[in-house]
Structures are given as C-alpha cells and as structure tokens.
Design a protein around this motif. Structure first.
Motif, short mmCIF file in Angstrom:
data_model
loop_
_atom_site.label_atom_id
_atom_site.label_comp_id
_atom_site.label_asym_id
_atom_site.label_seq_id
_atom_site.Cartn_x
_atom_site.Cartn_y
_atom_site.Cartn_z
N SER A 10 16.44 12.01 6.26
CA SER A 10 15.73 11.66 7.49
C SER A 10 15.38 10.17 7.53
O SER A 10 15.57 9.50 8.55
N MET A 14 16.78 7.51 10.21
CA MET A 14 15.86 6.70 11.03
C MET A 14 16.19 5.21 10.88
O MET A 14 16.20 4.46 11.85
N GLN A 15 16.47 4.78 9.65
CA GLN A 15 16.80 3.38 9.41
C GLN A 15 18.07 3.00 10.17
O GLN A 15 18.15 1.94 10.78
N GLN A 17 19.22 4.37 12.93
CA GLN A 17 18.88 4.31 14.35
C GLN A 17 18.17 3.01 14.68
O GLN A 17 18.41 2.40 15.73
N LEU A 18 17.28 2.58 13.79
CA LEU A 18 16.57 1.33 14.01
C LEU A 18 17.54 0.14 14.01
O LEU A 18 17.43 -0.75 14.85
N ARG A 111 9.32 4.36 19.98
CA ARG A 111 10.07 5.23 19.07
C ARG A 111 10.39 4.51 17.76
O ARG A 111 10.33 5.11 16.69
N GLN A 115 9.58 5.57 13.93
CA GLN A 115 10.67 5.62 12.94
C GLN A 115 10.34 4.76 11.72
O GLN A 115 10.61 5.16 10.58
N PHE A 149 10.37 13.95 16.33
CA PHE A 149 10.58 13.33 15.01
C PHE A 149 10.40 14.33 13.88
O PHE A 149 10.16 13.95 12.73
#
Length: 151
Positions: A10, A14-15, A17-18, A111, A115, A149
């Motif tokens: 996860s 998230m990283q 997506q960032l 968001r 994240q 999330f």
C-alpha cells in the motif's frame, strides 16, 4: 497476504501515485499540510522519541514528491508542528489539523497529503492503530472519505 506485505504494498502504491502527480504538488498549502501530516503521524501515539523524529525527518528529506521544496524549510515546518504536538498533544493537534486543512481546496493536494501520511506511517512496516487514527482524522478534516484509503 501477511499484514506487513499489505502495508508495504500500500505504501509503495501510494508513493507511485504521488510521483505521478508531482508536478501538481508545488503549492505552499500542500507543503504546509504535508509537514503537518508528517508530524501527526510521527506523534500519533502521543510521544515522539528521537529516533522516530530522525526517521521521519529522513523520509521527508528523501521523498521525491517533497523535493519541490527546500529540505531545510520542510524540516523546520515539520519540527514546528512536532513541537506543538509534544508540548500539548490535544491542543497541538487542533493547530496541526488547521495546517492540514490548508490542502482542502484542491482535491489532488488533499489526497496527496493523506497518501503522504500513509507512506510515512507505513515506512517502518507497522502502520499502527494510532497512525491510522490520525490519518483518518485528517481525512475528515480534508473532507475525504477514509474508506477511499482503506482506513
């Protein structure tokens, strides 16, 4: 899949997506909210030991998304938020959540702040209940549904 593997996966997701949104994350509001989120996660259990403070500061300094900002400035903001939380967690939390709220106007930034909280919380492989609780609270502050999330 073991809990540790899910947390790690996860945080990695998230990283990624960032990183895809890096160019959209350059505002002062995002910077301030991100550092507030990092401090909330670091102090989630009500205290911060020096090694935890150093670990989170190191994660901030090496996070690609946050390289849009001067590292010294980020560290100063993180430390200021952390000082508020360690002096009086309940009172400091209100002030730090106000910093988080700065990202509310831009959904992409809001968001991303959440994240970042998940990435920081899961970096040690143990995104514990206290850390999840402060990230969930930040979701409410930003008007985001925690279930988005997995919180």
């Amino acid at each position: 899949m073991a809990l540790w593997d899910r947390i790690k996966e996860s945080a990695t997701q998230m990283q990624s997506q960032l990183e895809a949104k890096k160019n959209d994350l350059k505002s002062g509001a995002f910077r301030d909210a991100s550092m507030a989120m990092c401090a909330l996660v670091a102090a989630a259990d009500g205290s911060v030991d020096p090694s935890e403070r150093q670990r989170v500061a190191q994660l901030i300094a090496t996070n690609d998304i946050l390289r849009n900002f001067p590292a010294d400035d980020l560290r100063r903001r993180f430390e200021e938020n952390l000082d508020k939380l360690t002096a009086d967690f309940a009172f400091g939390r209100v002030s730090v959540l106000q910093e988080v709220a700065k990202a509310k106007k831009k959904p992409v930034e809001a968001r991303a702040v959440i994240q970042i909280g998940i990435v920081i919380g899961g970096a040690d492989g143990d995104f514990d209940r206290d850390e999840q609780a402060v990230v969930r609270e930040a979701c409410f502050t930003l008007g985001l549904p925690p279930h988005e999330f997995d919180l």
